[in-house]
Motif scaffolding. Sequence first.
Motif, mmCIF file in Angstrom:
data_model
loop_
_atom_site.group_PDB
_atom_site.id
_atom_site.type_symbol
_atom_site.label_atom_id
_atom_site.label_comp_id
_atom_site.label_asym_id
_atom_site.label_seq_id
_atom_site.Cartn_x
_atom_site.Cartn_y
_atom_site.Cartn_z
ATOM 1 N N THR A 74 -0.909 7.847 -3.361
ATOM 2 C CA THR A 74 -1.773 6.842 -2.458
ATOM 3 C C THR A 74 -1.941 5.701 -3.145
ATOM 4 O O THR A 74 -2.427 5.791 -4.510
ATOM 5 N N GLY A 75 -2.685 4.641 -2.706
ATOM 6 C CA GLY A 75 -2.671 3.699 -3.830
ATOM 7 C C GLY A 75 -2.076 2.390 -3.487
ATOM 8 O O GLY A 75 -1.463 2.002 -2.680
ATOM 9 N N THR B 178 -8.207 5.023 -4.366
ATOM 10 C CA THR B 178 -6.762 6.088 -4.436
ATOM 11 C C THR B 178 -6.581 4.844 -5.520
ATOM 12 O O THR B 178 -6.631 3.784 -5.764
ATOM 13 N N TYR C 218 -11.180 5.593 6.989
ATOM 14 C CA TYR C 218 -10.155 5.990 5.985
ATOM 15 C C TYR C 218 -8.889 5.844 6.839
ATOM 16 O O TYR C 218 -8.896 6.899 7.340
ATOM 17 N N THR D 172 1.076 5.226 0.335
ATOM 18 C CA THR D 172 1.225 6.499 1.293
ATOM 19 C C THR D 172 1.821 7.705 1.151
ATOM 20 O O THR D 172 2.853 7.414 1.387
ATOM 21 N N ASN E 297 -6.513 5.913 2.114
ATOM 22 C CA ASN E 297 -6.855 4.822 1.669
ATOM 23 C C ASN E 297 -7.884 3.822 2.702
ATOM 24 O O ASN E 297 -7.566 4.480 3.451
ATOM 25 N N HIS F 217 -9.931 -1.380 -1.170
ATOM 26 C CA HIS F 217 -10.081 -1.471 0.343
ATOM 27 C C HIS F 217 -9.744 -2.670 0.077
ATOM 28 O O HIS F 217 -9.320 -3.536 -0.400
ATOM 29 N N LEU G 114 0.795 -1.220 -0.065
ATOM 30 C CA LEU G 114 -0.285 -0.176 0.000
ATOM 31 C C LEU G 114 0.901 1.059 -0.050
ATOM 32 O O LEU G 114 1.654 0.591 0.705
ATOM 33 N N SER H 144 0.052 7.200 8.652
ATOM 34 C CA SER H 144 -0.355 6.047 8.105
ATOM 35 C C SER H 144 0.415 4.718 9.245
ATOM 36 O O SER H 144 -0.618 4.144 9.409
#
Length: 317
Positions: free
Chosen positions: A61-62, A308, A257, A14, A262, A214, A12, A20
């Motif tokens: 993000t993503g 994201t 979130y 950030t 994310n 998610h 992931l 995060s």
Amino acid sequence: MNDVAHLAHIELYTNKFDESLDFFTRVYGLSESGHEGNSVYLRAWDDYEFHTLKLTAHETTGVGHIAYRVSSPEALERRVAAIEEMGCGIGWTDGDLGHGRAYRFRDPAGHIFEIYWDTRRYEAPPEEKPALKNIAQRFHGRGVAPRRLDHLNLLAPDVEAIRDFMTKALGSTVSEQIVLDDGTLAGCWFTVNNKTYDIAFTRDLTGVPARFHHVTYAVDQREDVLRAADIFLENDVYIETGPHKHAVQGTFFLYVYEPAGNRVEVANAGARLLLAPDWEPVIWTEAERMKGQAWGLKTIESFHTHGTPPVDKKAQA
């Protein structure tokens, strides 16, 4: 097909790394098992592998990549051959802190996947050793403290192309799907074992490729989801929706979130298993899906629009 054993981990991205990391360790309750470069490796207390979440500092993000572990070295070679024949292979990597060499490939929506066999099993330090030998780590009770990685949801402009891809590349079974009145496949849930699902894809109306919806970690019971809501409230974490019960797959859930935006879910994965060898996908109609969740509040609009990295609406105009 049984070449692929289970969903292994997700990377992931950030752009608020410190915030995060604090969320995933102190509030969500994952444990840090290592760090390398601009990434920290995290896991839930009963995940057997070294990590199930690779959190990476990034400009946006993503999702970086999604990983599955295969069932044997021979299975790895079979899957690589099938994927290369499909023309979507990227190539081999040396792996990372949590596992050995891995083969990377890309789905039709642009998400990067990898498969591997050689893994690093988590070895609990003395202060984290469990009383029972058949779990990976003692229950620490920190934050939400989920038990294990359960599933993730990705966004795709063309879910039908994804359905064809997942069944051919990984040998996944389609457990449930949403088919609109015009025949469009709006959502599809997949599994590589007897769980109800390990990954889902839903339609991204923005048309932007490779977006993330998610990631979900599982807790043991519904009361744990309710407790998570209180923990998020006390830590000023934005609760998007829930707790409710899903109609599709029937899980009891809560979405929030994390600080970078994310979406993260806490869910009671329940006891449903797909034991029938001739399982036929459950098909939900547009009218049935419009009813929303099984019960609870109406699904809010952001659940269908937020992903994201965020979409640059000005660039799309």
